[in-house]
Enzyme design. Structure first.
Site, mmCIF file in Angstrom:
data_model
loop_
_atom_site.group_PDB
_atom_site.id
_atom_site.type_symbol
_atom_site.label_atom_id
_atom_site.label_comp_id
_atom_site.label_asym_id
_atom_site.label_seq_id
_atom_site.Cartn_x
_atom_site.Cartn_y
_atom_site.Cartn_z
ATOM 1 N NE ARG A 32 -65.825 -7.725 -5.051
ATOM 2 C CZ ARG A 32 -65.592 -6.535 -5.977
ATOM 3 N NH1 ARG A 32 -64.278 -6.117 -6.013
ATOM 4 N NH2 ARG A 32 -66.564 -5.520 -6.021
ATOM 5 C CG ASP A 33 -56.479 -12.142 -6.914
ATOM 6 O OD1 ASP A 33 -55.964 -12.306 -8.016
ATOM 7 O OD2 ASP A 33 -56.285 -12.696 -5.787
ATOM 8 C CB ILE A 34 -58.715 -16.224 -4.160
ATOM 9 C CG1 ILE A 34 -59.291 -17.269 -3.179
ATOM 10 C CG2 ILE A 34 -57.424 -16.581 -4.646
ATOM 11 C CD1 ILE A 34 -59.580 -18.575 -3.574
ATOM 12 C CD GLU A 99 -48.511 -17.266 -8.529
ATOM 13 O OE1 GLU A 99 -49.702 -17.433 -8.169
ATOM 14 O OE2 GLU A 99 -47.693 -16.753 -7.749
ATOM 15 C CB VAL A 100 -53.835 -18.667 -13.345
ATOM 16 C CG1 VAL A 100 -55.056 -19.470 -14.000
ATOM 17 C CG2 VAL A 100 -54.151 -18.757 -11.715
ATOM 18 C CG HIS A 104 -55.047 -13.737 -14.918
ATOM 19 N ND1 HIS A 104 -54.285 -14.935 -15.670
ATOM 20 C CD2 HIS A 104 -54.136 -13.238 -14.329
ATOM 21 C CE1 HIS A 104 -53.308 -15.081 -14.725
ATOM 22 N NE2 HIS A 104 -53.216 -14.111 -14.105
ATOM 23 C CG HIS A 106 -53.563 -9.121 -11.886
ATOM 24 N ND1 HIS A 106 -53.594 -9.632 -10.471
ATOM 25 C CD2 HIS A 106 -52.864 -9.889 -12.595
ATOM 26 C CE1 HIS A 106 -53.179 -11.206 -10.772
ATOM 27 N NE2 HIS A 106 -52.609 -10.901 -12.042
HETATM 28 P P1 DGP Z 1 -50.952 -14.353 -11.857
HETATM 29 O O1 DGP Z 1 -49.778 -14.521 -11.017
HETATM 30 O O2 DGP Z 1 -50.873 -13.194 -12.600
HETATM 31 O O3 DGP Z 1 -51.156 -15.741 -12.683
HETATM 32 O O4 DGP Z 1 -52.016 -14.201 -10.695
HETATM 33 C C1 DGP Z 1 -53.218 -15.190 -10.561
HETATM 34 C C2 DGP Z 1 -53.990 -14.557 -9.512
HETATM 35 O O5 DGP Z 1 -55.258 -15.688 -9.696
HETATM 36 C C3 DGP Z 1 -53.582 -14.452 -8.141
HETATM 37 O O6 DGP Z 1 -53.586 -13.026 -7.794
HETATM 38 C C4 DGP Z 1 -54.568 -15.422 -7.215
HETATM 39 C C5 DGP Z 1 -55.686 -15.539 -8.193
HETATM 40 N N1 DGP Z 1 -56.508 -16.823 -8.083
HETATM 41 C C6 DGP Z 1 -55.781 -18.081 -8.045
HETATM 42 N N2 DGP Z 1 -56.701 -18.962 -7.971
HETATM 43 C C7 DGP Z 1 -57.944 -18.248 -7.878
HETATM 44 C C8 DGP Z 1 -59.209 -18.723 -7.361
HETATM 45 O O7 DGP Z 1 -59.522 -19.963 -7.339
HETATM 46 N N3 DGP Z 1 -60.043 -17.865 -7.418
HETATM 47 C C9 DGP Z 1 -60.024 -16.504 -7.415
HETATM 48 N N4 DGP Z 1 -60.850 -15.643 -7.431
HETATM 49 N N5 DGP Z 1 -58.593 -16.098 -7.770
HETATM 50 C C10 DGP Z 1 -57.464 -16.783 -7.970
#
Ligand code: DGP
Length: 124
Positions: A32-34, A99-100, A104, A106
């Site tokens: 799950r997204d944080i 961002e990451v 991934h 969504h």
């Molecule tokens: P993007 O902009 O597509 O790279 O989205 C990165 C997503 O990753 C963003 O919706 C928040 C999520 N996210 C960032 N750090 C963490 C984490 O430590 N745990 C989880 N579950 N999600 C995270």
């Protein structure tokens, strides 16, 4: 861009940071997204070290690609959003505001999602 083995999702894959796993197989982890933007907001990632969609599409094996695509469908059905509908989105690179730097997908669902790219979603 070279893969950064210390990115947050690499650390999640190594078990260094907790996550709420909803699905796992040989090639894929989903959690799950944080910061969920919709009632269902799951991140589906390959276990392999791919920076973004572009690298995944070019370099991942057919088995890895198939596993990720199949996983998204399985998760959507398990989350109960397949019938009403859902959205699959990946941000690739700077213009998409990724961002990451670990590829991934969504998976959004659980409510009416509106237009694909409403003006307020566009980065300034
Ligand atoms: P993007 O902009 O597509 O790279 O989205 C990165 C997503 O990753 C963003 O919706 C928040 C999520 N996210 C960032 N750090 C963490 C984490 O430590 N745990 C989880 N579950 N999600 C995270």
């Amino acid at each position: 861009m070279a893969y950064d083995p210390n990115n947050i999702f690499a650390r999640i894959l190594r078990g260094e940071i907790p996550n709420t796993t909803v699905y796992e197989d040989e090639h894929v982890l989903a959690f799950r997204d944080i910061n969920p933007l919709t009632p269902t907001h799951v991140l589906v990632i390959p276990k392999g070290p791919y920076v973004d969609y572009d690298q995944f599409a070019a370099e991942a094996s057919d088995a890895e690609i198939a596993a990720l695509v199949r996983a998204v469908g399985k998760i959507a059905r398990a989350e109960g959003v397949a019938e009403a509908g859902y959205r699959v989105l990946t941000n690739c690179g700077a213009d998409a505001h990724q961002e990451v730097p670990h590829f991934h997908v969504h998976l959004f669902g659980g409510e009416r999602l509106g237009h694909m790219l409403p003006k307020q979603m566009k980065a300034k």
